[in-house]
Motif scaffolding. Structure first.
Motif, short mmCIF file in Angstrom:
data_model
loop_
_atom_site.label_atom_id
_atom_site.label_comp_id
_atom_site.label_asym_id
_atom_site.label_seq_id
_atom_site.Cartn_x
_atom_site.Cartn_y
_atom_site.Cartn_z
N UNK A 174 0.86 -1.18 0.00
CA UNK A 174 0.00 0.00 0.00
C UNK A 174 0.89 1.23 0.00
N UNK A 175 0.70 2.10 -0.97
CA UNK A 175 1.48 3.33 -1.07
C UNK A 175 0.76 4.44 -0.32
N UNK A 176 1.52 5.17 0.49
CA UNK A 176 1.01 6.36 1.16
C UNK A 176 1.65 7.57 0.49
N UNK A 177 0.81 8.48 0.00
CA UNK A 177 1.28 9.66 -0.74
C UNK A 177 0.87 10.91 0.03
N UNK A 178 1.82 11.82 0.23
CA UNK A 178 1.52 13.09 0.88
C UNK A 178 1.95 14.22 -0.04
N UNK A 179 0.98 15.02 -0.47
CA UNK A 179 1.25 16.14 -1.37
C UNK A 179 2.04 15.71 -2.60
N UNK A 180 1.54 14.64 -3.23
CA UNK A 180 2.04 14.11 -4.51
C UNK A 180 3.33 13.30 -4.41
N UNK A 181 3.98 13.27 -3.24
CA UNK A 181 5.23 12.52 -3.09
C UNK A 181 4.98 11.29 -2.22
N UNK A 182 5.49 10.16 -2.68
CA UNK A 182 5.35 8.91 -1.95
C UNK A 182 6.06 8.99 -0.61
N UNK A 183 5.31 8.74 0.46
CA UNK A 183 5.87 8.79 1.81
C UNK A 183 6.70 7.54 2.06
N UNK A 184 7.97 7.74 2.43
CA UNK A 184 8.89 6.62 2.64
C UNK A 184 9.40 6.64 4.06
N UNK A 185 8.95 5.67 4.85
CA UNK A 185 9.47 5.48 6.20
C UNK A 185 10.01 4.04 6.25
N UNK A 186 10.03 3.45 7.42
CA UNK A 186 10.44 2.04 7.55
C UNK A 186 9.18 1.18 7.57
N UNK A 187 8.39 1.24 6.46
CA UNK A 187 7.07 0.62 6.48
C UNK A 187 7.11 -0.90 6.44
N UNK A 188 8.29 -1.48 6.25
CA UNK A 188 8.39 -2.94 6.27
C UNK A 188 8.22 -3.51 7.66
N UNK A 189 8.44 -2.71 8.71
CA UNK A 189 8.44 -3.23 10.07
C UNK A 189 7.07 -3.20 10.71
N UNK A 190 6.76 -4.21 11.47
CA UNK A 190 5.45 -4.31 12.10
C UNK A 190 5.23 -3.22 13.14
N UNK A 191 6.32 -2.76 13.77
CA UNK A 191 6.19 -1.77 14.84
C UNK A 191 6.47 -0.36 14.33
N UNK A 192 6.62 -0.18 13.04
CA UNK A 192 6.98 1.12 12.50
C UNK A 192 5.74 1.84 12.00
N UNK A 193 5.40 2.95 12.64
CA UNK A 193 4.26 3.74 12.20
C UNK A 193 4.61 4.57 10.98
N UNK A 194 3.65 5.42 10.56
CA UNK A 194 3.84 6.18 9.33
C UNK A 194 4.49 7.53 9.56
N UNK A 195 4.57 8.00 10.79
CA UNK A 195 5.14 9.32 11.10
C UNK A 195 4.47 10.42 10.27
N UNK A 196 3.14 10.47 10.35
CA UNK A 196 2.34 11.50 9.68
C UNK A 196 1.44 12.15 10.70
N UNK A 197 1.41 13.47 10.69
CA UNK A 197 0.58 14.25 11.61
C UNK A 197 -0.83 14.35 11.04
N UNK A 198 -1.80 13.67 11.68
CA UNK A 198 -3.15 13.65 11.12
C UNK A 198 -3.83 15.01 11.21
N UNK A 199 -3.34 15.90 12.07
CA UNK A 199 -3.92 17.25 12.13
C UNK A 199 -3.55 18.07 10.89
N UNK A 200 -2.47 17.69 10.21
CA UNK A 200 -1.98 18.47 9.07
C UNK A 200 -2.58 18.00 7.75
N UNK A 201 -3.56 17.12 7.79
CA UNK A 201 -4.17 16.57 6.58
C UNK A 201 -5.60 17.08 6.48
N UNK A 202 -5.97 17.64 5.32
CA UNK A 202 -7.35 18.11 5.18
C UNK A 202 -8.14 17.33 4.13
#
Length: 805
Positions: A174-202
Motif C-alpha cells: 500500500x502506497x502512502x502519498x503526501x502532497x504528490x510525493x510517496x511517503x517513505x518510512x520504515x514501512x516494512x516493520x510491524x512496529x513502524x508507524x507512518x510518522x504522519x501528523x493527522x492534524x496536518x491533513x485536510x
C-alpha cells in the motif's frame, strides 16, 4: 512587403480580439436559509469555467468577463446546488440564497463537485474524506481514524502505531502519498508507524485495488493519497486551535495552525504537540505463550510516548501557475510493551515500569521524519504540466538495555562505535521526482503522460540486526488516456513500464561465534547478509469503464500490476522481537505480479443509496513469511524460524454499503466488507495469508441537523460493529473469536459571541468489551484491544482580512 503586411494584419486582429472587447465584473453574496453568510461556497460560470470562492462575509468577485450568456452554478457542502441563467452586458451584482440539502447519504464522503467528478470518472473504487470526517472519527493515528471506511483496516502495535491495510494487503503493498510525493518510512516493520501528523491533513483519498499504473511499484494493493487542497482566500489571515483529550491513555494534545495570504503569496504554519500515557486494556493479565504477565491497573506497561511536529507550507498562486513548498518535521518517542520486546516476560522490572504510567523507559523507539516537497503547476489552454520534487530523511532508533544473547559477550565492549543500548538504528534518505503532462485533445478525450523516479539510501547501525543497509533506485513512465463516449459513459486505458535496481550491502556480526570445523571450534565473525545487486523491470496495464445513467453508477476495471521485492524480503536474517520470530530472506525472490478485476454498482436516489464493490485478485507469486519447525539457537533466543517464500494466491471479496433517509434528519446505514485469500501452491497450499482481516459490518444510525437550538451542524452517530471470528488462518496463527462493539459520536458548531467553536466527541468501545484484533501484532501474545475511550476534540477557528493598500 506582403509578409510585413500580413504580420501587421495578424497583430491588428489579435489586438482587436484581445483588447478591443469590453470586460465586466460580477459581484455577489451567497447566504443560507437564515440569510447568514456562507463562507467557502464555490461559484462557477459556464461555459467560461471562471469561478471564485466566497469569503467570510459570503461575498465573491469574478472579473474579466466578456459580454455573453452564462449559467451560474453555486455549490456548498450540505446545500442544494444553485443554478441560474445570467446575461452579462455590464458590471453586475448577483445574490443567491442556498437551501439545505437532504441528508448526505454517503456520510463518509465530501459532497463537493471535485469528489463527485472523481468518483464518476475513476474506474477503481475510491473513498474520499475531509478534515471534518477525521475530527469526528479521531483515532490514535491517521490510519486508525480511517479504519471505519469500507475495505480499510490497520495492522496495529499499541495505541499509536498502525499501518494501513486495504482489502487485506498491507506493508509495502500500500502506497502512502503526501502532497504528490510517496511517503517513505520504515514501512516494512510491524512496529513502524507512518510518522504522519493527522492534524496536518485536510483531504484523504483511498484508492482500493492495484494503482501501480500512476504510482509505481508498491501500489499493488492500493493508495492512501493525502493532500492539502485548501487555499486561503486573497488578502486573508487566520488559523485554528485544536485541543484533544483521550481518557484511555490520558492523552493531551494541541495543534495550532496559522495562515495568511497577500494577493499571490500565501503561508501556512502548524505546530502539534501530543503527550500520552500507557493505554489500558479490559483485563488484569495477558498470556504470553506459556507465561501469564500481570498488568498493573490494567495498563499495558511502557506504551506511553509523545509527538512533536512542525509544518510549514508556502507558495505562489497566479493565473496559470502555482508553486507550493511543504516542509515538515515529525518527531515521536514511544515505548514498546515491556513484556513483548526482546525480554523474557518474567524478567521485566515491573517496579520500574509501573512506577508511572507516563514514563517512557527501555525498551523504546525514537523517530524523526523530515520532509521537503515542492509541487509546481503550469496551465495553458488545453494542457497542464505538474512537476514534483521531494526529499525525506527517516531517522529511527530502537533502544533497550544490553542483554547478551547466544555468543554475544557478557559485558559490552567499549571499543565499538555505537552505544551499548542502541539496539537498532535505521537512517533512510529518499529523493523523489514526478512529472505529469495533461493534454485535453478534445471535449471527450484527455491524455496524461508521466514519469516517476526515486532513490533510497538506507543505512543501519546498532548491536542488533534484521535487515542490511541498501541503496535502491526506481524509475517508471506511463501513458494514460480517458475518452468519454457521452456525458454518461467513458473508457480509461493505461500502460506503464518500470525499472528498479537494489544494491544490498553485506553484513557481519560484530562479535565472533564458534564454528565447528574438523572437530575444532574456531571463532568467526559470521556473515548475516551477502552483497546483492539485482535489477527488476515490468510492464503494467489497466483498462476501465464507467457508465453513469441517471441515478446509477456502474464501473469496471481490469489490470496487471507488480511489486519488486524489498531489502527485508531479500536479505533479512535476524530476530523480530515483536513477534518472537527469527526471519530469513531469500535473495532469489521474484517480483510479485498481480491481476485484478474490480467492479462497482451503485444506486442513488433522494432517500436511498446502495452499492457493492466486488473484486477478484490473482497473484502468480505472492511473497510472505512462512513458519517452519526450525528454532534459532545461535543467538540464544530459541525463536521459531520464518522464511520468506513465494506462493500462488487467489483473493476475492468486496464491500457493500446502504444508507436510507428514515426521517428528515435521521439516516440509517450499513457498511460491510469481506476478504477471502487462499494459497494455491507451496507448503501452505489451501491455507490463507497471514493477518487476513475477518468479515465485518457496521450498522449506523445518524442524526444531523443544520441548526439545533444554539448548535449548528449538530450530529449524533451510533455505530454497532459486528466482526466475525477468523478461523481461516496460517499456522502458527491462532483463530480469533468474533466480537461486537458499540461506538457513539456527537458534536457540532457552537457560537460564543462572534467566535465559532467546533466540538466533536466520541466514546469508543462503550461497553469496555474485551476483544482481540486478528490483524494486530499483539494478538500473537494475547493482548486485547484498548478498553473504553472517551475522546474530545475542540477546534477554534479564527480569521480576518488584510486591509487593501
Amino acid at each position: 512587403m506582403s509578409k510585413f503586411f500580413m504580420l501587421f494584419l495578424c497583430f491588428s486582429i489579435f489586438y482587436n480580439l484581445t483588447f478591443g472587447q469590453n470586460y465586466y465584473v460580477l459581484n455577489g453574496v451567497v447566504v443560507d436559509e437564515n440569510n447568514e453568510a456562507l463562507a467557502g461556497a464555490l461559484v462557477v460560470l459556464h461555459p467560461s469555467k471562471k469561478g471564485a470562492v466566497t469569503d467570510e462575509l459570503g461575498k465573491f468577485t469574478i472579473s474579466e468577463l466578456q459580454a455573453d450568456n452564462y449559467v451560474i452554478e453555486i455549490s456548498f457542502i450540505g446545500y442544494n446546488t444553485y443554478t441560474d441563467s445570467l446575461e452579462i452586458i455590464s458590471n453586475q451584482t448577483f445574490n443567491a440564497q442556498l437551501q439545505v440539502a437532504n441528508l448526505n447519504l454517503h456520510e463518509v464522503i465530501i459532497t463537493d463537485n471535485y469528489v463527485e467528478k472523481r468518483k464518476k470518472e475513476e474506474s477503481l473504487n475510491i473513498e474520499i474524506v475531509n478534515d471534518n470526517y477525521l475530527k469526528q472519527n479521531l483515532g490514535g493515528s491517521l490510519m486508525n481514524s480511517l479504519e471505519r471506511l469500507p475495505g480499510v483496516s490497520t495492522l496495529d502495535i499499541g495505541s499509536g502505531q498502525s499501518k494501513p491495510v486495504i482489502r487485506g494487503l498491507g506493508f509495502n503493498r500500500v502506497v502512502v502519498v503526501e502532497n504528490n510525493i510517496k511517503h517513505e518510512a520504515q514501512q516494512w516493520g510491524s512496529d513502524h508507524g507512518l510518522e504522519i501528523d493527522q492534524y496536518a491533513v485536510d483531504n484523504v483519498e483511498i484508492i482500493k485495488g492495484p494503482s501501480s499504473l500512476m504510482y509505481g511499484s508498491d501500489a499493488i494493493g492500493g493508495v492512501i493519497d493525502m493532500k492539502n487542497r485548501i487555499l486561503p482566500t486573497k488578502n486573508s489571515f487566520g488559523g485554528a486551535v485544536n485541543l484533544t483529550g483521550k481518557s484511555n491513555n490520558d492523552l493531551l494534545g494541541t495543534s495550532l495552525s496559522l495562515y495568511g495570504r497577500k494577493d499571490w503569496f500565501f503561508v501556512n504554519l502548524r505546530t502539534t504537540f501530543i503527550d500520552y500515557g500507557d493505554y489500558k486494556v479490559p483485563t488484569d493479565s495477558v498470556d504470553i505463550y506459556s507465561y501469564r504477565a500481570a498488568l498493573y491497573k490494567n495498563h499495558l506497561r511502557n506504551t506511553a510516548g509523545y509527538e512533536k511536529n512542525v509544518h510549514l507550507n508556502f507558495g505562489i498562486i497566479q493565473n496559470g501557475f502555482q508553486s507550493r513548498f511543504y516542509v515538515s518535521s515529525v518527531n515521536s518517542k514511544s515505548g514498546f510493551f515491556a513484556n513483548a520486546h526482546g525480554l523474557e516476560p518474567r524478567n521485566v522490572d515491573t517496579e520500574l515500569h509501573d512506577k508511572s504510567s507516563r514514563d517512557v523507559n527501555y525498551p523504546y523507539h525514537k523517530v524523526n521524519h523530515f520532509k521537503v516537497i515542492n509541487t509546481t503547476q503550469y496551465q495553458w489552454e488545453k494542457s497542464k504540466l505538474e512537476f514534483d520534487l521531494g526529499f525525506q530523511r527517516n531517522f529511527r532508533q530502537e533502544r533497550s538495555q544490553y542483554v547478551s544473547h547466544g555468543y554475544m559477550p557478557p559485558v559490552f565492549p567499549d571499543t565499538l562505535d555505537f552505544d551499548s543500548d542502541l539496539e537498532r538504528e535505521f537512517d533512510k534518505f529518499v529523493y523523489s521526482g514526478n512529472l505529469k503532462l495533461y493534454h485535453q485533445f478534445s471535449e471527450k478525450t484527455k491524455l496524461v503522460f508521466g514519469m516517476n523516479s526515486e532513490f533510497q539510501n538506507n543505512r543501519i547501525d546498532g548491536r542488533g540486526f534484521i535487515i542490511p543497509a541498501y541503496k535502491q533506485y526506481t524509475v517508471g513512465g506511463f501513458v494514460f488516456a480517458r475518452h468519454n463516449f457521452s456525458l454518461k459513459s467513458g473508457i480509461q486505458l493505461g500502460l506503464r513500464y518500470d525499472y528498479g535496481n537494489i544494491k544490498i550491502v553485506d553484513y557481519y556480526d560484530w562479535f565472533p561465534s564458534p564454528v565447528k570445523e574438523n572437530g575444532n571450534k574456531p571463532e568467526e565473525y559470521l556473515q548475516r547478509a551477502e552483497s546483492i545487486n539485482r535489477n527488476f523491470s515490468n510492464i503494467s496495464w489497466s483498462v476501465g469503464y464507467n457508465f453513469n445513467p441517471d441515478n446509477w453508477s456502474i464501473k469496471a476495471n481490469v489490470g496487471k500490476s507488480f511489486r519488486m521485492p524489498i531489502a527485508k524480503e531479500l536479505a533479512a536474517n535476524g530476530v523480530n522481537y515483536h513477534s518472537f520470530s527469527y526471519e530469513v530472506g531469500d535473495s532469489e525472490l521474484s517480483p510479485e505480479i498481480s491481476y485484478q478485476f474490480d467492479a462497482g454498482l451503485e444506486y442513488h436516489s433522494k432517500k436511498l443509496a446502495i452499492g457493492a464493490t466486488p473484486f477478484v485478485n490473482y497473484f502468480s507469486n505472492y511473497t510472505y513469511l512462512n513458519p517452519t519447525a526450525e528454532h534459532d539457537r545461535l543467538y540464544g533466543n530459541g525463536n521459531q524460524v520464518f522464511y520468506y517464500t513465494e506462493s500462488e494466491v487467489i483473493r476475492y471479496g468486496g464491500e457493500i454499503h446502504a444508507h436510507y433517509e428514515l426521517l428528515k434528519n435521521v439516516q440509517l446505514g450499513i457498511i460491510g466488507e469481506y476478504v477471502y485469500s487462499e494459497q494455491l501452491s507451496g507448503e501452505k497450499k489451501g491455507f490463507t495469508l497471514p493477518f487476513s482481516p475477518p468479515a465485518s459490518a457496521i450498522f449506523n444510525v445518524k442524526y444531523q441537523k443544520r441548526k439545533l437550538e444554539f448548535i449548528k451542524n449538530a450530529y449524533f452517530s451510533f455505530d454497532y460493529r459486528i466482526t466475525a471470528s477468523q478461523n481461516n488462518i496460517v499456522p502458527p496463527e491462532e483463530p480469533t473469536d468474533g466480537f461486537q462493539l458499540i461506538n457513539i459520536g456527537f458534536g457540532g458548531d457552537f457560537s460564543m459571541g462572534k467566535q465559532n467553536v467546533n466540538i466533536s466527541m466520541q466514546v469508543q468501545n462503550l461497553l469496555n468489551t474485551k476483544y482481540f484484533n486478528h490483524t494486530s501484532y499483539y494478538r500473537l501474545i494475547n493482548v486485547p484491544e484498548p478498553g473504553r475511550n472517551f475522546i474530545v476534540n475542540i477546534s477554534i477557528p479564527f480569521s480576518g482580512k488584510f486591509e487593501h493598500q
